[in-house]
Design an enzyme around this catalytic site. Structure first.
Site, PDB file in Angstrom:
ATOM      1  N   SER A 127       0.705  -1.220  -0.050  1.00  0.00           N
ATOM      2  CA  SER A 127      -0.095  -0.064  -0.011  1.00  0.00           C
ATOM      3  C   SER A 127       0.840   1.321   0.030  1.00  0.00           C
ATOM      4  O   SER A 127       1.994   1.240   0.635  1.00  0.00           O
ATOM      5  CB  SER A 127      -0.852   0.055   1.164  1.00  0.00           C
ATOM      6  OG  SER A 127      -1.443   1.207   1.426  1.00  0.00           O
ATOM      7  N   TYR A 152      -1.766  -0.419  11.023  1.00  0.00           N
ATOM      8  CA  TYR A 152      -1.992  -1.341   9.696  1.00  0.00           C
ATOM      9  C   TYR A 152      -0.781  -0.773   8.507  1.00  0.00           C
ATOM     10  O   TYR A 152      -0.243  -1.823   8.018  1.00  0.00           O
ATOM     11  CB  TYR A 152      -3.350  -0.683   9.131  1.00  0.00           C
ATOM     12  CG  TYR A 152      -3.407  -0.879   7.558  1.00  0.00           C
ATOM     13  CD1 TYR A 152      -3.291   0.260   6.609  1.00  0.00           C
ATOM     14  CD2 TYR A 152      -3.837  -2.188   6.872  1.00  0.00           C
ATOM     15  CE1 TYR A 152      -3.348  -0.092   5.234  1.00  0.00           C
ATOM     16  CE2 TYR A 152      -3.989  -2.210   5.613  1.00  0.00           C
ATOM     17  CZ  TYR A 152      -3.665  -1.309   4.899  1.00  0.00           C
ATOM     18  OH  TYR A 152      -3.457  -1.295   3.499  1.00  0.00           O
ATOM     19  N   LYS A 156       2.188  -3.362   6.561  1.00  0.00           N
ATOM     20  CA  LYS A 156       2.587  -3.467   5.359  1.00  0.00           C
ATOM     21  C   LYS A 156       4.043  -3.274   4.939  1.00  0.00           C
ATOM     22  O   LYS A 156       4.759  -3.981   4.302  1.00  0.00           O
ATOM     23  CB  LYS A 156       1.924  -2.433   4.374  1.00  0.00           C
ATOM     24  CG  LYS A 156       0.183  -2.785   4.233  1.00  0.00           C
ATOM     25  CD  LYS A 156       0.046  -3.944   3.496  1.00  0.00           C
ATOM     26  CE  LYS A 156      -1.478  -4.306   3.359  1.00  0.00           C
ATOM     27  NZ  LYS A 156      -1.521  -5.521   2.962  1.00  0.00           N
TER      28      LYS A 156
HETATM   29  C1  WQD Z   1      -9.905   8.854   1.067  1.00  0.00           C
HETATM   30  C2  WQD Z   1     -10.220  10.454   1.050  1.00  0.00           C
HETATM   31  C3  WQD Z   1     -10.377  11.011   3.425  1.00  0.00           C
HETATM   32  C4  WQD Z   1     -14.383   9.002   4.044  1.00  0.00           C
HETATM   33  C5  WQD Z   1      -7.127   4.225   3.227  1.00  0.00           C
HETATM   34  C6  WQD Z   1      -5.590   3.318   3.637  1.00  0.00           C
HETATM   35  C7  WQD Z   1      -5.118   2.566   2.306  1.00  0.00           C
HETATM   36  C8  WQD Z   1      -6.528   1.831   1.709  1.00  0.00           C
HETATM   37  C9  WQD Z   1      -7.442   2.670   1.391  1.00  0.00           C
HETATM   38  C10 WQD Z   1      -6.723  -0.534   2.486  1.00  0.00           C
HETATM   39  C11 WQD Z   1      -9.362  11.112   2.251  1.00  0.00           C
HETATM   40  C12 WQD Z   1     -11.711  11.391   2.421  1.00  0.00           C
HETATM   41  C13 WQD Z   1     -13.284   9.463   3.410  1.00  0.00           C
HETATM   42  C14 WQD Z   1     -15.583  10.083   4.215  1.00  0.00           C
HETATM   43  C15 WQD Z   1     -13.975  11.839   3.289  1.00  0.00           C
HETATM   44  N1  WQD Z   1      -6.756   1.050   2.672  1.00  0.00           N
HETATM   45  N2  WQD Z   1     -13.063  11.026   3.284  1.00  0.00           N
HETATM   46  N3  WQD Z   1     -15.369  11.263   3.875  1.00  0.00           N
HETATM   47  O1  WQD Z   1      -7.737   6.924   3.772  1.00  0.00           O
HETATM   48  O2  WQD Z   1      -6.743   7.455   1.598  1.00  0.00           O
HETATM   49  O3  WQD Z   1      -6.668   5.226   2.443  1.00  0.00           O
HETATM   50  O4  WQD Z   1      -8.026   3.293   2.720  1.00  0.00           O
HETATM   51  O5  WQD Z   1      -6.088  -1.035   1.766  1.00  0.00           O
HETATM   52  O6  WQD Z   1      -4.268   1.785   2.698  1.00  0.00           O
HETATM   53  O7  WQD Z   1      -4.958   4.239   3.941  1.00  0.00           O
HETATM   54  O8  WQD Z   1      -8.868   6.097   1.804  1.00  0.00           O
HETATM   55  O9  WQD Z   1     -11.290   6.244   1.268  1.00  0.00           O
HETATM   56  O10 WQD Z   1     -10.742   6.311   3.626  1.00  0.00           O
HETATM   57  O11 WQD Z   1     -10.179   8.252   2.050  1.00  0.00           O
HETATM   58  O12 WQD Z   1     -13.817  12.893   3.172  1.00  0.00           O
HETATM   59  O13 WQD Z   1     -16.677   9.531   4.661  1.00  0.00           O
HETATM   60  O14 WQD Z   1     -11.639  10.581   1.372  1.00  0.00           O
HETATM   61  O15 WQD Z   1     -10.256  12.250   4.254  1.00  0.00           O
HETATM   62  O16 WQD Z   1      -9.078  12.335   2.103  1.00  0.00           O
HETATM   63  P1  WQD Z   1      -7.412   6.556   2.425  1.00  0.00           P
HETATM   64  P2  WQD Z   1     -10.397   6.741   2.208  1.00  0.00           P
END
Ligand code: WQD
Length: 341
Positions: A127, A152, A156
């Site tokens: 990741s 997490y 990785k």
């Molecule tokens: C994306 C963007 C949030 C939800 C994580 C892990 C990564 C992988 C994917 C496992 C961010 C914003 C989110 C919401 C929002 N995990 N957001 N409102 O955090 O980039 O990555 O998940 O494999 O390893 O680190 O993904 O989809 O949670 O967030 O504004 O209700 O959307 O702040 O900027 P993230 P995400």
């Protein structure tokens, strides 16, 4: 005789899409999954898409005896794609021991069996979280890994080190770690897709559930970042493009095209997209409105990350092909079709 590939976590989001692409490319697949975060019905959905129901065994890869018994029963496995792991960033902060146990012991049991049963090739689900908040963007594979943002993310990084060290000590073993950015979307059939159990942590399933009326409103976690529109930026890649990168990585290893016995590739689109741009693109491609509000930042979020994909494009001869609009439309079609399950 088709070459047989073990896919751990193969009933999960990325795993199921990769099984479809492996079968489409003539590989024979066996899935091992403990069904802690996926449903066994996914096997039937895969069969509807490809015509072949994958062989399936349900057990936990942290159980060393069961893992050994599995390999004892299997005929020749050409390679392993290892997806099975716990992956919720927030949960890992609350339950670090569970994450270190699940994610590290499953890999170590697998690699012991690789040595014992002469399975020489491993593709690992890594990741971009290993980069933390990079100092320079886009990130290349040479960008130094940083102190992980969560247990997490740390698992990785540690798994990458385990693979590197075991492959170094056993030159007959070869590994490729694919560093995913943000996988989203669903297969064009809308028969498989992201199926988070409970309240989604990730942006796209929460967004599509909001538009479907399951959630009241999407919270945009912060619009005060140092980005063009103030919302955080990520590299969102269609899960089918990501699945195809796994097939290419397997073929690279089977054809002995790898240049090192442990390689790392950034698997993204190379495009940084903000949360507000995601909302605009979704509304444009689906014609649906996304009820949303701006709230405070989410603890642990980084401001922006997106991939430099030149190395993967060149070395793997692979490139993400789906546009953001197409990808988000596929996520919406999957959400709509979920009512039929
Ligand atoms: C994306 C963007 C949030 C939800 C994580 C892990 C990564 C992988 C994917 C496992 C961010 C914003 C989110 C919401 C929002 N995990 N957001 N409102 O955090 O980039 O990555 O998940 O494999 O390893 O680190 O993904 O989809 O949670 O967030 O504004 O209700 O959307 O702040 O900027 P993230 P995400």
């Amino acid at each position: 005789m088709s070459k047989k590939i073990l896919v751990t976590g193969g009933t999960g989001f990325i795993g199921s899409h990769t099984v479809v692409e492996l079968q489409n490319n003539g590989f024979d697949v066996v899935i091992v999954d403990n069904l802690s975060n996926s449903k066994v019905e996914v096997l039937d959905q895969i069969e509807k898409i490809t015509g072949t129901k994958p062989e399936f065994e349900c057990f936990d890869l942290t159980d060393r005896q069961k893992t050994i018994q599995f390999f004892e029963k299997q005929e020749k496995l050409e390679a392993i794609i290892h997806f099975a792991a716990s992956k919720a960033v927030g949960e890992s902060v609350e339950k670090p021991l569970m994450y270190y146990h699940n994610n590290l012991n499953s890999l170590m049991n697998l690699m012991e069996c690789m040595q014992e049963f002469d399975v020489q090739n491993l593709v690992f689900s890594s990741s971009c979280t290993v980069y933390g908040q990079p100092d320079q963007l886009p990130v290349t594979e040479q960008t130094p890994r940083k102190e992980a943002e969560s247990p997490y993310g740390n698992t990785k990084s540690i798994c990458e080190d385990i693979i590197r060290d075991v492959c170094k000590a056993n030159p007959q073993l070869k590994g490729i770690a694919l560093r995913y950015f943000n996988p989203i979307g669903a297969h064009e059939s809308a028969l498989i897709g992201e199926l988070p159990l409970g309240v989604p942590n990730n942006l796209i399933p929460f967004l599509t559930q909001t538009v479907a009326g399951i959630r009241k409103e999407l919270s945009v976690f912060g619009d005060d970042y140092n980005t063009p529109d103030g919302s955080a930026i990520r590299d969102y890649i269609h899960v089918v493009d990501l699945a195809k990168a796994h097939v290419v990585a397997i073929e690279r290893l089977l054809d002995n095209q790898n240049k090192e016995n442990c390689e790392f590739f950034n698997v993204g689109t190379g495009n940084g997209v903000s949360v507000l741009e995601i909302i605009n693109s979704f509304e444009r491609s689906t014609g649906e409105k996304v009820p949303h509000k701006i709230t405070g930042r989410r603890e642990g979020d980084i401001e922006q990350i997106y991939a430099d994909t030149a190395y993967a494009n060149q070395e793997l001869n692979w490139k993400a092909e789906s546009s953001l609009d197409e990808t988000l439309l596929s996520a919406w079609k999957w959400q709509v079709n979920l009512k039929n399950f």
